[in-house]
Design an enzyme around this catalytic site. Sequence first.
Site, mmCIF file in Angstrom:
data_model
loop_
_atom_site.group_PDB
_atom_site.id
_atom_site.type_symbol
_atom_site.label_atom_id
_atom_site.label_comp_id
_atom_site.label_asym_id
_atom_site.label_seq_id
_atom_site.Cartn_x
_atom_site.Cartn_y
_atom_site.Cartn_z
ATOM 1 C CG ASN A 111 27.426 41.583 33.677
ATOM 2 O OD1 ASN A 111 27.528 42.437 34.565
ATOM 3 N ND2 ASN A 111 28.179 40.495 33.646
ATOM 4 C CD1 TRP A 112 25.071 47.651 32.097
ATOM 5 C CD2 TRP A 112 25.101 49.397 33.506
ATOM 6 N NE1 TRP A 112 24.009 48.453 31.787
ATOM 7 C CE2 TRP A 112 23.998 49.533 32.630
ATOM 8 C CE3 TRP A 112 25.309 50.384 34.480
ATOM 9 C CZ2 TRP A 112 23.114 50.608 32.700
ATOM 10 C CZ3 TRP A 112 24.436 51.445 34.557
ATOM 11 C CH2 TRP A 112 23.350 51.553 33.669
ATOM 12 C CE LYS A 113 31.257 41.286 31.816
ATOM 13 N NZ LYS A 113 32.211 40.517 31.043
ATOM 14 C CG HIS A 119 30.181 36.596 34.904
ATOM 15 N ND1 HIS A 119 31.498 36.693 34.524
ATOM 16 C CD2 HIS A 119 29.444 37.083 33.885
ATOM 17 C CE1 HIS A 119 31.541 37.249 33.315
ATOM 18 N NE2 HIS A 119 30.309 37.491 32.906
ATOM 19 C CD GLU A 149 34.043 39.121 33.787
ATOM 20 O OE1 GLU A 149 33.297 39.870 34.455
ATOM 21 O OE2 GLU A 149 34.096 39.158 32.542
ATOM 22 C CD GLU A 156 28.284 35.349 30.129
ATOM 23 O OE1 GLU A 156 27.850 36.320 29.515
ATOM 24 O OE2 GLU A 156 28.975 35.449 31.162
ATOM 25 N N GLY A 198 34.587 39.302 26.283
ATOM 26 C CA GLY A 198 35.423 40.500 26.196
ATOM 27 C C GLY A 198 36.569 40.371 25.202
ATOM 28 C CB SER A 234 32.421 38.837 21.741
ATOM 29 O OG SER A 234 33.572 38.985 22.549
ATOM 30 N N GLY A 266 27.852 42.056 27.744
ATOM 31 C CA GLY A 266 28.784 42.835 28.560
ATOM 32 C C GLY A 266 29.075 44.163 27.885
ATOM 33 N N GLY A 267 30.215 44.229 27.179
ATOM 34 C CA GLY A 267 30.694 45.478 26.579
ATOM 35 C C GLY A 267 29.637 46.234 25.784
HETATM 36 P P1 13P Z 1 31.167 40.708 26.619
HETATM 37 O O1 13P Z 1 29.836 40.909 25.928
HETATM 38 O O2 13P Z 1 31.876 41.997 26.899
HETATM 39 O O3 13P Z 1 32.010 39.703 25.907
HETATM 40 O O4 13P Z 1 30.830 40.088 28.064
HETATM 41 C C1 13P Z 1 29.977 39.020 28.155
HETATM 42 C C2 13P Z 1 29.677 38.790 29.586
HETATM 43 O O5 13P Z 1 30.545 38.391 30.337
HETATM 44 C C3 13P Z 1 28.325 39.100 30.060
HETATM 45 O O6 13P Z 1 28.120 38.607 31.330
#
Ligand code: 13P
Length: 260
Positions: free
Chosen positions: A9-11, A98, A100, A170, A176, A216, A237-238
Site C-alpha cells: 500500500n503505497w498510500k 483503512h 487512515e 492492522e 507507521g 510496521s 506500507g512504508g
Molecule cells: P506501515 O507498514 O507503514 O506501518 O503501514 C501499514 C499500513 O497501513 C498498510 O496499509
Amino acid sequence: MKPKLVVGNWKMNKSFDDAQDLIIDIQDALKDKKLQTEVILCPPFVYMELLTDIAEEEDSQFYAGAQNCSEHESGAYTGEISAEMLASMGVEFCIVGHSERRKYFGEDNHTIAQKINLLLKNDVVPIVCCGEQLEERKNGQHTEVVKKQIEESLFHLKPSEFERVIIAYEPVWAIGTGETATPAQTQEMHAFIRSLIEKKYGTEMAYNTYILYGGSCNAKNAVDLFMQQDVDGGLIGGASLKAADFVSIIEAGETVIKDN
Ligand code: 13P
C-alpha cells in the site's frame, strides 16, 4: 499452510517517475522467480495504468490493486473513483476501510459495507481493514472493537460473496510507528477473526479466508509474523516503497512456505 499474500500500500507517495521506477524494479527483481507468494501493488489512482499495463502481461508476478473507491455507484461526486471504473481498468483488488480513511475521511462500518458491496458487484476483491486504537488495546477492548468492525462491514454478505473477500488486521498503534504487534498478539487476533468467520460461515470458509497483518511489517520481522498459523501474509506500507525491502518481505513469504 496456504501460500502467502503480500500487498504493498503505497498510500500518497511517489512522483510519476519514481512510481514507474519502483514498479520496474519490483518486476525485475521477481522476474525469474517461481513464486508461490501472491503479490498485489496498490499505487495511487493516477499511476494505476503504469501498473495494469505490466500486471496484464503473461509473466507478470503481481496484480493491480487500488487504495480506496467511492461508496457511490456513479454520478455527481467530484473527485471520486468508482468500483466500476477500477474494474474497467483491470484493477482486481481494492483496499477498503483503512484506519487512515476512518480517521481522516470519517468512514464508518456502514460506508465500508457499501464500498464492499460495489466492489463485489464489479468483481473487484475487497481487502477489508480492521484494527483497534492504542487506548482500546490498553483497555482490553481490542477484540470487541475488531468484532464490531467485521460484523458491521462484512457479515451481511452471502457466503458466495464473503468467499471473495480478504481481511487485513492492522492495529492502528502499529501503523507507521515502527512498533509492530508481536507475533503472539498477531496470532491471537487472527485466530479470533477466524473464529468469528467460522461461527458465521463455517470451518471451510474460515480456513480459506486470507487474513493479512499490517503495521510496521518489514524485512526483519516478516518471517516471524508469517510463521504464525493464522497469518496469511502482510499489508505493507512504508516498506513497500523500496523495491529491495518489499522483495525481502515477499521472500519471507517464500521461506515460510518452504519450511512448512
Ligand atoms: P506501515 O507498514 O507503514 O506501518 O503501514 C501499514 C499500513 O497501513 C498498510 O496499509
